[in-house]
Design an enzyme around this catalytic site. Structure first.
Site, PDB file in Angstrom:
ATOM      1  N   ARG A 208       0.659  -1.306  -0.064  1.00 19.51           N
ATOM      2  CA  ARG A 208      -0.060   0.115   0.050  1.00 19.51           C
ATOM      3  C   ARG A 208       1.027   1.262   0.070  1.00 19.51           C
ATOM      4  O   ARG A 208       1.800   1.226   0.646  1.00 19.51           O
ATOM      5  CB  ARG A 208      -0.900  -0.009   1.278  1.00 19.51           C
ATOM      6  CG  ARG A 208      -2.087  -0.931   1.336  1.00 19.51           C
ATOM      7  CD  ARG A 208      -2.496  -0.994   2.761  1.00 19.51           C
ATOM      8  NE  ARG A 208      -1.429  -1.448   3.464  1.00 19.51           N
ATOM      9  CZ  ARG A 208      -1.316  -1.597   4.751  1.00 19.51           C
ATOM     10  NH1 ARG A 208      -2.607  -1.129   5.435  1.00 19.51           N
ATOM     11  NH2 ARG A 208      -0.453  -1.928   5.602  1.00 19.51           N
TER      12      ARG A 208
ATOM     13  N   CYS B 145      -4.167   1.989  -8.080  1.00 25.08           N
ATOM     14  CA  CYS B 145      -4.229   0.604  -8.140  1.00 25.08           C
ATOM     15  C   CYS B 145      -5.846   0.078  -8.390  1.00 25.08           C
ATOM     16  O   CYS B 145      -5.935  -0.346  -9.362  1.00 25.08           O
ATOM     17  CB  CYS B 145      -3.526  -0.018  -6.875  1.00 25.08           C
ATOM     18  SG  CYS B 145      -2.020   0.408  -6.854  1.00 25.08           S
TER      19      CYS B 145
HETATM   20  C1  UGA Z   1      -3.977  -0.967  -2.800  1.00 20.96           C
HETATM   21  C2  UGA Z   1      -3.888  -2.519  -2.196  1.00 20.96           C
HETATM   22  O1  UGA Z   1      -4.432  -2.091  -0.676  1.00 20.96           O
HETATM   23  C3  UGA Z   1      -2.795  -3.134  -1.947  1.00 20.96           C
HETATM   24  O2  UGA Z   1      -2.831  -4.072  -1.294  1.00 20.96           O
HETATM   25  C4  UGA Z   1      -1.952  -3.293  -3.386  1.00 20.96           C
HETATM   26  O3  UGA Z   1      -0.840  -3.759  -3.242  1.00 20.96           O
HETATM   27  C5  UGA Z   1      -1.876  -1.852  -4.096  1.00 20.96           C
HETATM   28  O4  UGA Z   1      -3.283  -1.376  -4.010  1.00 20.96           O
HETATM   29  C6  UGA Z   1      -1.576  -2.089  -5.506  1.00 20.96           C
HETATM   30  O5  UGA Z   1      -2.243  -2.827  -6.325  1.00 20.96           O
HETATM   31  O6  UGA Z   1      -0.456  -1.625  -5.772  1.00 20.96           O
HETATM   32  P1  UGA Z   1      -3.318   1.598  -2.192  1.00 20.96           P
HETATM   33  O7  UGA Z   1      -3.589   1.975  -3.509  1.00 20.96           O
HETATM   34  O8  UGA Z   1      -1.845   2.119  -1.844  1.00 20.96           O
HETATM   35  O9  UGA Z   1      -3.197   0.033  -2.192  1.00 20.96           O
HETATM   36  O10 UGA Z   1      -4.136   2.181  -1.032  1.00 20.96           O
HETATM   37  P2  UGA Z   1      -5.230   1.401   0.066  1.00 20.96           P
HETATM   38  O11 UGA Z   1      -4.772   1.622   1.140  1.00 20.96           O
HETATM   39  O12 UGA Z   1      -5.452   0.238  -0.495  1.00 20.96           O
HETATM   40  O13 UGA Z   1      -6.333   2.644  -0.398  1.00 20.96           O
HETATM   41  C7  UGA Z   1      -7.231   2.541  -1.598  1.00 20.96           C
HETATM   42  C8  UGA Z   1      -8.237   3.502  -1.496  1.00 20.96           C
HETATM   43  O14 UGA Z   1      -9.186   3.057  -0.784  1.00 20.96           O
HETATM   44  C9  UGA Z   1      -8.099   5.126  -0.827  1.00 20.96           C
HETATM   45  O15 UGA Z   1      -8.532   5.978  -1.802  1.00 20.96           O
HETATM   46  C10 UGA Z   1      -8.585   4.730   0.508  1.00 20.96           C
HETATM   47  O16 UGA Z   1      -8.779   6.141   1.012  1.00 20.96           O
HETATM   48  C11 UGA Z   1      -9.756   4.104   0.246  1.00 20.96           C
HETATM   49  N1  UGA Z   1     -10.189   3.221   1.309  1.00 20.96           N
HETATM   50  C12 UGA Z   1      -9.523   2.361   1.932  1.00 20.96           C
HETATM   51  C13 UGA Z   1     -11.246   3.475   1.790  1.00 20.96           C
HETATM   52  O17 UGA Z   1     -12.256   4.271   1.339  1.00 20.96           O
HETATM   53  N2  UGA Z   1     -11.871   2.640   3.001  1.00 20.96           N
HETATM   54  C14 UGA Z   1     -11.157   1.711   3.414  1.00 20.96           C
HETATM   55  O18 UGA Z   1     -11.760   1.040   4.311  1.00 20.96           O
HETATM   56  C15 UGA Z   1      -9.992   1.451   3.045  1.00 20.96           C
END
Ligand code: UGA
Length: 468
Positions: free
Chosen positions: A153, A279
């Site tokens: 992440r 992602c």
């Molecule tokens: C995501 C995955 O979590 C990683 O496991 C994966 O390796 C990565 O994509 C990738 O494919 O390279 P990332 O995009 O860095 O990671 O971010 P996340 O922490 O997953 O958050 C993604 C989005 O979802 C953000 O906009 C965040 O605000 C949102 N989110 C996350 C929510 O709205 N609610 C949540 O409970 C969690």
């Protein structure tokens, strides 16, 4: 082991730096000379915790930078491909960078090599990489292709790499599996975690991690299916939040109730303004496209994407419902990055919302702890950038919280209320307890929870009382 990592983007840099920290000899390859020079001179192009420290530790020793892919391949036992796979117009992943790397590698396969796909790619990519390398003349016995998806992440990529829930390795031969086992041995044996200079262990990590060996196709699917499932979890809770709003329930309580079921789990159940980033949006489209190509119409993913977009529009409707007309209104905006802890604004729902507000002729004064430089390149006009959250709030008709930065969850509420023109907070990330906000004199609107409006007083009266 001697390892080449091709592509010095976010995945490549983190992977290279972490392999060096595990004790491997790493050469990071990129075709952008400017980037290489900057990296050699100590620049760290992305905002990622512990990355500066690791590059500082290993630069010029266990990690070097090169523009020569063939030389790097010759001197390495494993070559990790971590180049970009951007979406095409139809949503498929554009694999042309992966193909050109495979083509170039083929001329340098001079002894047994393992070529590992690290970029997020659709199923069948490892087969294609093998075909391309063979077509360009490599000896079939001299190399294997593996799939080793990353689950990093942004913001916590280094600790996600070094303290993973699991390591997935897709292979077609035992010889290839042995090479990957050896690469990850410092983690799977637990040796890394006993080191005094190891990057500190995050709270939730269980060590050592399990190494899961699968076929290459399964590994490719694991990556897409994991991201799709996580995005589905977010859209699911956002849909539940909408129902909560309709019936006057509290999504926080609902999350607590369902997240404690160990089969569901509490993580990735935070409602908000939708997921963004480089992602989830891209990978869902690519997974949907790959499913279709292979005869499966994955309509569940259409719905996940639709709910995600709707979530942003719902929030905008909420802003309208609270402020009535928008033209000329001054709004303080906290957060531009797609999530907290990163300077990345790709597919950021916060940024998309700011663009909508500008189209509605609002005056926006925004603050983000890390993403303002990037945002300035996109938001060319109409936005003022503040030096902190309090400056963004000053004189604003309302304050909007759009990114879940930790520092936005612990603001000095009394100071904030005095600075705002009207004490109104619209929180797209549910960072505050509604009752606390009312106690501090705010009307507070969040996602999936009843609005907490100042009792017996309009916001204007509350402000007047304060002045008196
Ligand atoms: C995501 C995955 O979590 C990683 O496991 C994966 O390796 C990565 O994509 C990738 O494919 O390279 P990332 O995009 O860095 O990671 O971010 P996340 O922490 O997953 O958050 C993604 C989005 O979802 C953000 O906009 C965040 O605000 C949102 N989110 C996350 C929510 O709205 N609610 C949540 O409970 C969690």
């Amino acid at each position: 082991m001697r390892i080449a990592v091709v592509g010095s983007g976010y995945v490549g840099l983190v992977t290279g730096a972490c392999f060096a920290d595990l004790g491997h000899e790493v050469v990071l390859v990129d075709n952008d000379e400017q980037k290489l020079t900057a990296l050699r001179n100590g620049a760290v192009p992305i905002h990622e915790r512990f990355l500066r420290e690791l590059l500082g530790r290993h630069r010029g020793q266990h990690i070097k930078f090169s523009g020569d892919l063939q030389a790097a391949t010759r001197e390495s036992e494993a070559v990790f491909i971590a180049v970009g796979t951007p979406p095409t117009e139809t949503g498929d992943a554009d694999l042309s960078y992966v193909e050109s790397v495979a083509r170039e590698i083929s001329g340098a396969v001079d002894g047994y090599k393992v070529v590992v796909e690290k970029s997020t790619v659709p199923v069948y990519t490892s087969q294609w990489i093998r075909t391309v390398i063979l077509r360009n003349g490599a000896n079939p016995a001299a190399f294997d292709v593996a799939s080793n998806p990353e689950f990093l992440r942004e913001g916590t990529a280094v600790t996600d790499f070094l303290y993973p829930d699991r390591i997935v390795v897709g292979v077609e031969s035992e010889r290839c599996a042995e090479v990957l086992r050896a690469i990850y041995e410092p983690l799977t044996s637990g040796a890394y975690y006993g080191r005094a200079d190891a990057i500190p262990r995050p709270d939730r990590a269980t060590v050592p991690p399990r190494l899961i060996i699968t076929s290459t196709k399964s590994a490719e699917l694991i990556k897409h299916a994991s991201n799709a499932f996580l995005a589905m979890k977010i859209s699911f809770i956002n849909a539940v939040a909408s129902i909560c709003e309709s019936v006057g329930a509290n999504v926080g309580q609902v999350c607590d109730g369902i997240g404690t079921d160990s089969r569901i789990g509490p993580r990735f159940l935070n409602p908000g303004i939708g997921y963004g980033g480089s992602c989830f949006p891209k990978d869902l489209m690519a997974f949907r496209a790959v499913a279709k190509e292979n005869g499966y119409d994955f309509r569940l993913l259409d719905e996940v994407i639709r709910i995600n977009e709707e979530q942003r529009h719902r929030f905008l409707r909420k802003v309208r419902a609270v402020l009535w007309t928008l033209r000329g209104k001054r709004l303080g905006v906290l957060g531009l990055a797609f999530k907290g802890g990163t300077d990345d604004i790709r597919e950021s729902p916060a940024l998309l919302l700011v663009e909508e507000l500008l189209r509605e002729h609002c005056q926006v004064c925004a603050y983000d702890p890390a993403a303002m430089e990037h945002a300035k390149e996109v938001l060319k006009s109409g936005v003022e950038f503040a030096k902190d959250a309090y400056e963004a709030a000053t004189g604003a008709d309302a304050l909007l919280i759009l990114t879940e930065w930790e520092e936005f969850a612990c603001l000095d509420l009394d100071r904030l209320r005095k600075l705002l023109k009207y004490p109104m907070v619209l929180d797209g990330r549910n960072l505050y307890d509604p009752a606390t906000m009312v106690e501090h004199g705010f009307s507070y609107y969040s996602v999936g929870r009843p609005a907490a409006v100042l009792e017996g007083a309009t916001e204007v009266q509350s402000k007047k009382r304060e002045r008196a």
